[in-house]
Design an enzyme around this catalytic site. Structure first.
Site, PDB file in Angstrom:
ATOM      1  N   GLU A 177       0.803  -1.233   0.000  1.00 24.60           N
ATOM      2  CA  GLU A 177       0.000   0.000   0.000  1.00 24.60           C
ATOM      3  C   GLU A 177       0.837   1.286   0.000  1.00 24.60           C
ATOM      4  O   GLU A 177       0.637   2.163   0.839  1.00 24.60           O
ATOM      5  CB  GLU A 177      -0.972  -0.041   1.185  1.00 24.60           C
ATOM      6  CG  GLU A 177      -1.853  -1.280   1.145  1.00 24.60           C
ATOM      7  CD  GLU A 177      -2.839  -1.380   2.309  1.00 24.60           C
ATOM      8  OE1 GLU A 177      -2.734  -0.609   3.269  1.00 24.60           O
ATOM      9  OE2 GLU A 177      -3.730  -2.243   2.220  1.00 24.60           O
ATOM     10  N   ASN A 218       2.232  -4.530  -3.487  1.00 22.66           N
ATOM     11  CA  ASN A 218       0.827  -4.916  -3.337  1.00 22.66           C
ATOM     12  C   ASN A 218       0.026  -3.681  -2.937  1.00 22.66           C
ATOM     13  O   ASN A 218       0.457  -2.908  -2.084  1.00 22.66           O
ATOM     14  CB  ASN A 218       0.803  -5.971  -2.209  1.00 22.66           C
ATOM     15  CG  ASN A 218      -0.501  -6.698  -2.037  1.00 22.66           C
ATOM     16  OD1 ASN A 218      -1.064  -7.194  -3.013  1.00 22.66           O
ATOM     17  ND2 ASN A 218      -0.978  -6.779  -0.797  1.00 22.66           N
ATOM     18  N   HIS A 254     -10.140  -5.894  -2.700  1.00 22.37           N
ATOM     19  CA  HIS A 254     -11.196  -5.822  -1.680  1.00 22.37           C
ATOM     20  C   HIS A 254     -12.346  -5.045  -2.326  1.00 22.37           C
ATOM     21  O   HIS A 254     -12.369  -3.823  -2.318  1.00 22.37           O
ATOM     22  CB  HIS A 254     -10.685  -5.105  -0.422  1.00 22.37           C
ATOM     23  CG  HIS A 254      -9.630  -5.878   0.286  1.00 22.37           C
ATOM     24  ND1 HIS A 254      -9.896  -7.091   0.909  1.00 22.37           N
ATOM     25  CD2 HIS A 254      -8.304  -5.651   0.470  1.00 22.37           C
ATOM     26  CE1 HIS A 254      -8.772  -7.549   1.440  1.00 22.37           C
ATOM     27  NE2 HIS A 254      -7.799  -6.706   1.184  1.00 22.37           N
ATOM     28  N   GLU A 282      -5.903 -10.502  -2.439  1.00 29.62           N
ATOM     29  CA  GLU A 282      -6.743 -10.421  -1.226  1.00 29.62           C
ATOM     30  C   GLU A 282      -8.221 -10.327  -1.571  1.00 29.62           C
ATOM     31  O   GLU A 282      -8.981  -9.562  -0.948  1.00 29.62           O
ATOM     32  CB  GLU A 282      -6.319  -9.203  -0.377  1.00 29.62           C
ATOM     33  CG  GLU A 282      -4.842  -9.201  -0.036  1.00 29.62           C
ATOM     34  CD  GLU A 282      -4.421  -8.062   0.897  1.00 29.62           C
ATOM     35  OE1 GLU A 282      -5.281  -7.411   1.517  1.00 29.62           O
ATOM     36  OE2 GLU A 282      -3.196  -7.827   0.992  1.00 29.62           O
ATOM     37  N   ASP A 284     -11.976 -10.213  -1.814  1.00 35.02           N
ATOM     38  CA  ASP A 284     -13.268 -10.431  -1.159  1.00 35.02           C
ATOM     39  C   ASP A 284     -14.260  -9.459  -1.781  1.00 35.02           C
ATOM     40  O   ASP A 284     -13.875  -8.442  -2.348  1.00 35.02           O
ATOM     41  CB  ASP A 284     -13.217 -10.352   0.380  1.00 35.02           C
ATOM     42  CG  ASP A 284     -12.526  -9.137   0.954  1.00 35.02           C
ATOM     43  OD1 ASP A 284     -12.492  -8.084   0.286  1.00 35.02           O
ATOM     44  OD2 ASP A 284     -12.031  -9.234   2.101  1.00 35.02           O
TER      45      ASP A 284
END
Ligand code: XIL
Length: 468
Positions: A177, A218, A254, A282, A284
């Protein structure tokens, strides 16, 4: 009313015996779990596919991974993590605050456990993460550092952690990030003290500590083509031009239901064309609770779309979900009122989203038509040293109720002292709550909630509830 999952099919004869027996064990476990009392009263869950996800992914040369919590890797959780996925990412266990809570004192227990579990199950491990603005130990985050000091601390951290797992991890999220939404650099401790070359420094240190691990940057909100992903693109391009070791970019993904970026595959492709790998790290897809069956069906389509975009680009290595079960998802803790973001429900029943992944990986699964769909969800809304307040929500989608009764069995010394909006009785560990005179009816698409106070001691595990 219970969801039936009796049609888990047996393995194809080409599967190795070990995997077939694992699958049989899993099938038995899942069937057993539903007999104990699943949450869903309606048949909204996808049936498990003929082959586990990892076999489908292996056949396509892709990773299908999940973030895991090391302490949970036993029982049904461990069985599913081991049987369905070919890669694990520690959800928290390798973060700086986890491994070095006070300076020079290391705690590798959970990280080691995950790596050992993965090795025992023939799985890759994705290390996560070495340099981040969040989840740093207090001594680091609150320290006053000169550039020389922080530079040394960073190099030592990477040498120690990457060195510990040298040769055992497939990839590392080295930097996490680094960007703001507008594509400028995030003002983190590392950026503010060392400047933007903290990124090159971290990558170089990681390569030195483990030459075989693939090194990634990432970030989130970089799935589509936008200002942030373009900043990441420009950074990777310049790192490559300078000869800084960089092997891939991680798109966290996300996502919010209804917001899969239309440019996802195009964005993956532009990074691939730069000469780096891409991983969805990641995934979701969250929605507001309670989830309706229409939303769960839409979520399946969106899981399918994300996995398919990766399958379509050869340099996309694969997809990792950020927790495979709604009972191990960060979403409800962080995004108020949101949840249902993962491919399995809280009771480890595969949701339609599981079927979406199967389809994108070239497998087949059957989703039974929704017959009825009312479900009850139990949650602890607050807890103190001797007591807690709980809530049960009964929601209907594609069905309705004119009266209801919810049953559960407490797994520890929990005792209801007072309830509202329901009539509750408790005998031993068995609790039964039925509607009050005014709230028996739950309309299609609606919900009813009741609450209670209770005492607890020792532990306060969440029980499985059945809607009768
Ligand atoms: C999350 C974990 O899942 C939570 O348990 C923890 O409380 C906070 O961090 N981006 C990342 C992950 O890179 O490390 C985050 O994981 C989720 C967002």
């Amino acid at each position: 009313m219970r969801t039936s999952r009796s049609s888990l099919s047996s393995g194809s004869s080409s599967s190795p015996p070990a995997r077939s027996s694992l699958r049989a064990r899993l099938a038995a476990l899942l069937t057993g779990a539903s007999a104990v009392g699943a949450l869903l009263a309606g048949a909204t869950a996808a049936h498990a596919a003929d082959a586990p996800l990892r076999d489908l992914a292996d056949a396509k040369g892709k990773v299908i991974g999940t973030a895991v919590t090391g302490s949970k890797l036993t029982g049904t959780y461990g069985d599913i993590a081991g049987a369905e996925f070919n890669s694990l990412t520690p959800g928290n266990a390798m973060k700086w605050e986890s491994v070095e809570p006070s300076r020079g004192t290391y705690n590798w227990a959970e990280a080691d456990r995950i790596v050992e579990f993965a090795e025992a199950h023939g799985q890759q491990v994705r290390g996560h993460t070495l340099v981040w603005h969040s989840q740093n130990p207090g001594w680091l985050a609150n320290g006053t550092w000169t550039a020389d000091e922080l530079s040394q601390v960073l190099d030592d951290h990477i040498a120690t952690e990457v060195g510990r797992y040298k040769g055992r991890l497939a990839a590392w999220d080295v930097v996490n990030e680094p960007f703001n939404e507008d594509g400028t650099y995030r003002q983190s401790l590392f950026y503010n003290t060392l400047g933007q070359d903290y990124i090159a420094q971290a990558l170089t240190a990681a390569r030195a500590a483990d030459p075989d691990a693939k090194l990634y940057i990432n970030d989130y909100n970089v799935e589509g083509v936008n200002a942030k992903s373009t900043a990441l693109y420009n950074l990777v391009k310049s790192l490559k031009e300078r000869g800084v070791p960089i092997d891939g970019v991680g798109l966290q993904a996300h996502l919010i239901l209804g917001q899969v970026p239309a440019t996802l595959q195009q964005n993956i492709q532009r990074f691939a064309d730069l000469g780096v790998d891409v991983a969805i790290t990641e995934l979701d897809i969250r929605m507001q609770l309670p989830a309706t069956s229409a939303e769960l069906t839409q979520q399946a389509e969106e899981y399918k779309a994300v996995v398919a975009a990766c399958v379509a680009v050869s340099r996309c290595t694969g997809v990792t979900v950020w927790g495979f079960t709604d009972s191990d998802s960060w979403i409800p803790d962080v995004f108020d009122g949101y949840g249902a973001a993962t491919p399995y429900d809280e009771n480890y029943a595969p949701k339609p989203a599981y079927g979406g992944i199967v389809t994108a990986l070239g497998g087949t699964t059957t989703t039974p038509p929704p017959t009825d769909a009312c479900s009850a969800t139990y949650s602890v809304t607050s807890q103190w040293n001797t007591g807690f307040t709980g809530q049960v929500r009964i929601s209907c989608s594609g069905a309705s109720l004119s009266s209801w009764k919810v049953n559960w069995t407490y797994g520890a010394d929990q005792r209801i002292t007072q309830s509202w909006n329901a009539n509750c009785t408790q005998t031993g560990t068995q609790v039964s709550c039925s509607n009050a005179s005014y709230n028996g009816s739950v309309p299609e698409g609606g919900s009813v909630t009741f609450g209670f106070n209770a005492s607890w001691s020792g532990s306060n595990p969440v029980p499985a509830v059945t809607l009768a």
